[in-house]
Design a protein around this motif. Structure first.
Motif, PDB file in Angstrom:
ATOM      1  N   THR A  31     -12.799  67.790  14.734  1.00 21.71           N
ATOM      2  CA  THR A  31     -12.019  67.492  13.407  1.00 21.71           C
ATOM      3  C   THR A  31     -12.853  66.551  12.556  1.00 21.71           C
ATOM      4  OG1 THR A  31     -11.483  65.495  14.761  1.00 21.71           O
ATOM      5  CG2 THR A  31      -9.995  67.339  14.481  1.00 21.71           C
ATOM      6  N   TYR A  32     -14.184  66.181  12.845  1.00 20.39           N
ATOM      7  CA  TYR A  32     -14.949  65.495  12.152  1.00 20.39           C
ATOM      8  C   TYR A  32     -15.577  66.313  11.088  1.00 20.39           C
ATOM      9  CZ  TYR A  32     -15.442  62.034  16.265  1.00 20.39           C
ATOM     10  OH  TYR A  32     -15.295  61.221  17.401  1.00 20.39           O
ATOM     11  N   THR A  33     -15.818  65.363  10.033  1.00 20.07           N
ATOM     12  CA  THR A  33     -16.457  65.932   8.724  1.00 20.07           C
ATOM     13  C   THR A  33     -18.152  65.786   8.916  1.00 20.07           C
ATOM     14  OG1 THR A  33     -14.784  65.232   7.116  1.00 20.07           O
ATOM     15  CG2 THR A  33     -17.135  65.488   6.153  1.00 20.07           C
ATOM     16  N   MET A  34     -18.746  66.675   8.613  1.00 21.13           N
ATOM     17  CA  MET A  34     -20.217  66.981   8.865  1.00 21.13           C
ATOM     18  C   MET A  34     -20.768  67.123   7.478  1.00 21.13           C
ATOM     19  SD  MET A  34     -20.640  69.192  12.366  1.00 21.13           S
ATOM     20  CE  MET A  34     -21.976  68.648  12.736  1.00 21.13           C
ATOM     21  N   GLY A  35     -22.117  66.358   7.519  1.00 26.19           N
ATOM     22  CA  GLY A  35     -22.981  66.447   6.284  1.00 26.19           C
ATOM     23  C   GLY A  35     -24.452  66.673   6.317  1.00 26.19           C
ATOM     24  N   TRP A  36     -24.801  67.214   5.219  1.00 26.47           N
ATOM     25  CA  TRP A  36     -26.318  67.117   5.268  1.00 26.47           C
ATOM     26  C   TRP A  36     -26.859  66.083   4.289  1.00 26.47           C
ATOM     27  CZ3 TRP A  36     -29.623  69.413   8.685  1.00 26.47           C
ATOM     28  CH2 TRP A  36     -29.077  70.455   9.344  1.00 26.47           C
ATOM     29  N   PHE A  37     -27.928  65.415   4.497  1.00 26.05           N
ATOM     30  CA  PHE A  37     -28.361  64.628   3.449  1.00 26.05           C
ATOM     31  C   PHE A  37     -29.926  64.533   3.366  1.00 26.05           C
ATOM     32  CE2 PHE A  37     -25.462  61.204   2.876  1.00 26.05           C
ATOM     33  CZ  PHE A  37     -24.406  61.708   3.915  1.00 26.05           C
ATOM     34  N   ARG A  38     -30.468  64.135   2.493  1.00 29.20           N
ATOM     35  CA  ARG A  38     -32.082  64.507   2.467  1.00 29.20           C
ATOM     36  C   ARG A  38     -32.645  63.218   1.643  1.00 29.20           C
ATOM     37  NH1 ARG A  38     -32.648  69.409  -2.244  1.00 29.20           N
ATOM     38  NH2 ARG A  38     -31.826  68.141  -4.061  1.00 29.20           N
ATOM     39  N   VAL A  48     -26.377  66.017   0.325  1.00 25.97           N
ATOM     40  CA  VAL A  48     -26.480  67.366  -0.203  1.00 25.97           C
ATOM     41  C   VAL A  48     -25.249  68.312  -0.278  1.00 25.97           C
ATOM     42  CG1 VAL A  48     -28.071  69.594   0.072  1.00 25.97           C
ATOM     43  CG2 VAL A  48     -28.987  67.357   0.415  1.00 25.97           C
ATOM     44  N   ALA A  49     -24.867  68.355   0.865  1.00 24.48           N
ATOM     45  CA  ALA A  49     -23.244  69.102   1.194  1.00 24.48           C
ATOM     46  C   ALA A  49     -22.712  68.464   2.375  1.00 24.48           C
ATOM     47  CB  ALA A  49     -23.866  70.464   1.270  1.00 24.48           C
ATOM     48  N   SER A  50     -21.251  68.699   2.429  1.00 23.65           N
ATOM     49  CA  SER A  50     -20.676  68.262   3.439  1.00 23.65           C
ATOM     50  C   SER A  50     -19.483  69.336   3.676  1.00 23.65           C
ATOM     51  CB  SER A  50     -19.940  66.738   3.181  1.00 23.65           C
ATOM     52  OG  SER A  50     -18.991  66.884   1.907  1.00 23.65           O
ATOM     53  N   ILE A  51     -18.904  69.158   4.805  1.00 24.94           N
ATOM     54  CA  ILE A  51     -17.719  70.313   5.200  1.00 24.94           C
ATOM     55  C   ILE A  51     -17.006  69.479   6.137  1.00 24.94           C
ATOM     56  CG2 ILE A  51     -19.205  71.078   7.022  1.00 24.94           C
ATOM     57  CD1 ILE A  51     -18.014  73.955   6.386  1.00 24.94           C
ATOM     58  N   THR A  52     -15.537  69.668   5.855  1.00 25.26           N
ATOM     59  CA  THR A  52     -14.538  69.167   6.525  1.00 25.26           C
ATOM     60  C   THR A  52     -14.024  70.085   7.875  1.00 25.26           C
ATOM     61  OG1 THR A  52     -12.706  70.210   5.293  1.00 25.26           O
ATOM     62  CG2 THR A  52     -13.566  67.949   4.394  1.00 25.26           C
ATOM     63  N   SER A  53     -13.585  69.722   8.771  1.00 27.66           N
ATOM     64  CA  SER A  53     -13.240  70.385   9.929  1.00 27.66           C
ATOM     65  C   SER A  53     -12.233  71.688   9.513  1.00 27.66           C
ATOM     66  CB  SER A  53     -12.249  69.502  10.744  1.00 27.66           C
ATOM     67  OG  SER A  53     -11.139  69.011  10.177  1.00 27.66           O
ATOM     68  N   GLY A  54     -11.683  71.282   8.212  1.00 33.00           N
ATOM     69  CA  GLY A  54     -10.925  72.451   7.692  1.00 33.00           C
ATOM     70  C   GLY A  54     -11.837  73.586   6.834  1.00 33.00           C
ATOM     71  N   TYR A  93     -34.515  66.327   5.863  1.00 28.17           N
ATOM     72  CA  TYR A  93     -32.949  66.709   5.933  1.00 28.17           C
ATOM     73  C   TYR A  93     -32.416  66.164   7.099  1.00 28.17           C
ATOM     74  CZ  TYR A  93     -33.691  69.418   1.560  1.00 28.17           C
ATOM     75  OH  TYR A  93     -33.739  70.011   0.468  1.00 28.17           O
ATOM     76  N   TYR A  94     -31.296  65.416   7.000  1.00 21.54           N
ATOM     77  CA  TYR A  94     -30.703  64.949   8.008  1.00 21.54           C
ATOM     78  C   TYR A  94     -29.397  65.319   8.117  1.00 21.54           C
ATOM     79  CZ  TYR A  94     -34.526  61.533   7.679  1.00 21.54           C
ATOM     80  OH  TYR A  94     -35.373  60.632   7.491  1.00 21.54           O
ATOM     81  N   CYS A  95     -28.758  65.778   9.238  1.00 19.24           N
ATOM     82  CA  CYS A  95     -27.318  66.032   9.475  1.00 19.24           C
ATOM     83  C   CYS A  95     -26.726  64.670   9.962  1.00 19.24           C
ATOM     84  CB  CYS A  95     -27.216  67.231  10.488  1.00 19.24           C
ATOM     85  SG  CYS A  95     -27.474  66.768  12.208  1.00 19.24           S
ATOM     86  N   ALA A  96     -25.520  64.598   9.688  1.00 21.59           N
ATOM     87  CA  ALA A  96     -24.499  63.559   9.906  1.00 21.59           C
ATOM     88  C   ALA A  96     -23.342  63.728  10.285  1.00 21.59           C
ATOM     89  CB  ALA A  96     -24.774  62.409   8.849  1.00 21.59           C
ATOM     90  N   VAL A  97     -22.598  62.755  11.089  1.00 26.19           N
ATOM     91  CA  VAL A  97     -21.251  62.963  11.326  1.00 26.19           C
ATOM     92  C   VAL A  97     -20.515  61.766  10.691  1.00 26.19           C
ATOM     93  CG1 VAL A  97     -19.606  63.361  13.290  1.00 26.19           C
ATOM     94  CG2 VAL A  97     -21.579  64.679  13.190  1.00 26.19           C
ATOM     95  N   ARG A  98     -19.425  62.153  10.420  1.00 32.61           N
ATOM     96  CA  ARG A  98     -18.389  61.136   9.763  1.00 32.61           C
ATOM     97  C   ARG A  98     -17.089  61.367  10.665  1.00 32.61           C
ATOM     98  NH1 ARG A  98     -16.499  61.498   3.730  1.00 32.61           N
ATOM     99  NH2 ARG A  98     -14.692  62.836   4.848  1.00 32.61           N
ATOM    100  N   PRO A  99     -16.847  60.379  11.526  1.00 26.41           N
ATOM    101  CA  PRO A  99     -15.591  60.680  12.470  1.00 26.41           C
ATOM    102  C   PRO A  99     -14.352  60.439  11.701  1.00 26.41           C
ATOM    103  CG  PRO A  99     -17.202  58.937  13.399  1.00 26.41           C
ATOM    104  CD  PRO A  99     -17.511  59.364  12.090  1.00 26.41           C
ATOM    105  N   SER A 100     -13.486  61.189  12.120  1.00 26.57           N
ATOM    106  CA  SER A 100     -11.908  60.901  11.467  1.00 26.57           C
ATOM    107  C   SER A 100     -11.598  59.559  11.216  1.00 26.57           C
ATOM    108  CB  SER A 100     -10.666  61.736  12.428  1.00 26.57           C
ATOM    109  OG  SER A 100     -11.254  63.083  12.509  1.00 26.57           O
TER     110      SER A 100
END
Length: 118
Positions: A31-38, A48-54, A93-100
């Motif tokens: 359910t976490y949103t994930m994203g790429w940063f740079r 850079v981009a993000s994507i929700t669980s949906g 480039y970093y990946c990251a997670v944003r909890p619900s």
């Protein structure tokens, strides 16, 4: 609690493609949103981009039409397909997670270098 490991960076030429991967482990939920940063030298880190669980995606204007973010919830892995790379895409480039329920990205990977040469 959460570990993120990026892979897939490297040295490519302008116009080439590259795919980054981010494997998550630990207390990570689909359910976490994930994203790429740079972050490029001398510049601030940018989303850079993000994507929700949906599967809802969001892109920076500078990469729209060239980059695609997607995820495999079963594997808790996120990807960034980068096409038509430009010199200005050079960055760590970093990946990251944003909890619900969180407004910020709380967990970060160690980063992977992408260098685009002419």
């Amino acid at each position: 609690q959460v570990q993120l490991v990026e892979s897939g960076g490297g040295l490519v030429q302008a116009g080439d493609s590259l795919r980054l991967s981010c494997a998550a482990s630990g207390r990570v939920f689909s359910t976490y949103t994930m994203g790429w940063f740079r972050q490029a030298p001398g510049k601030q880190r940018e989303l850079v981009a993000s994507i929700t669980s949906g599967g809802r995606t969001n892109y920076a204007d500078t990469v729209k039409g060239r980059f695609t973010i997607f995820r495999d919830n079963a594997k808790i892995t996120m990807y960034l397909q980068m096409n038509s790379l430009k010199l200005e895409d050079t960055a760590v480039y970093y990946c990251a997670v944003r909890p619900s329920g969180s407004i910020s990205y709380n967990y970060w990977g160690q980063g992977t270098q992408v260098t685009v040469s002419s």
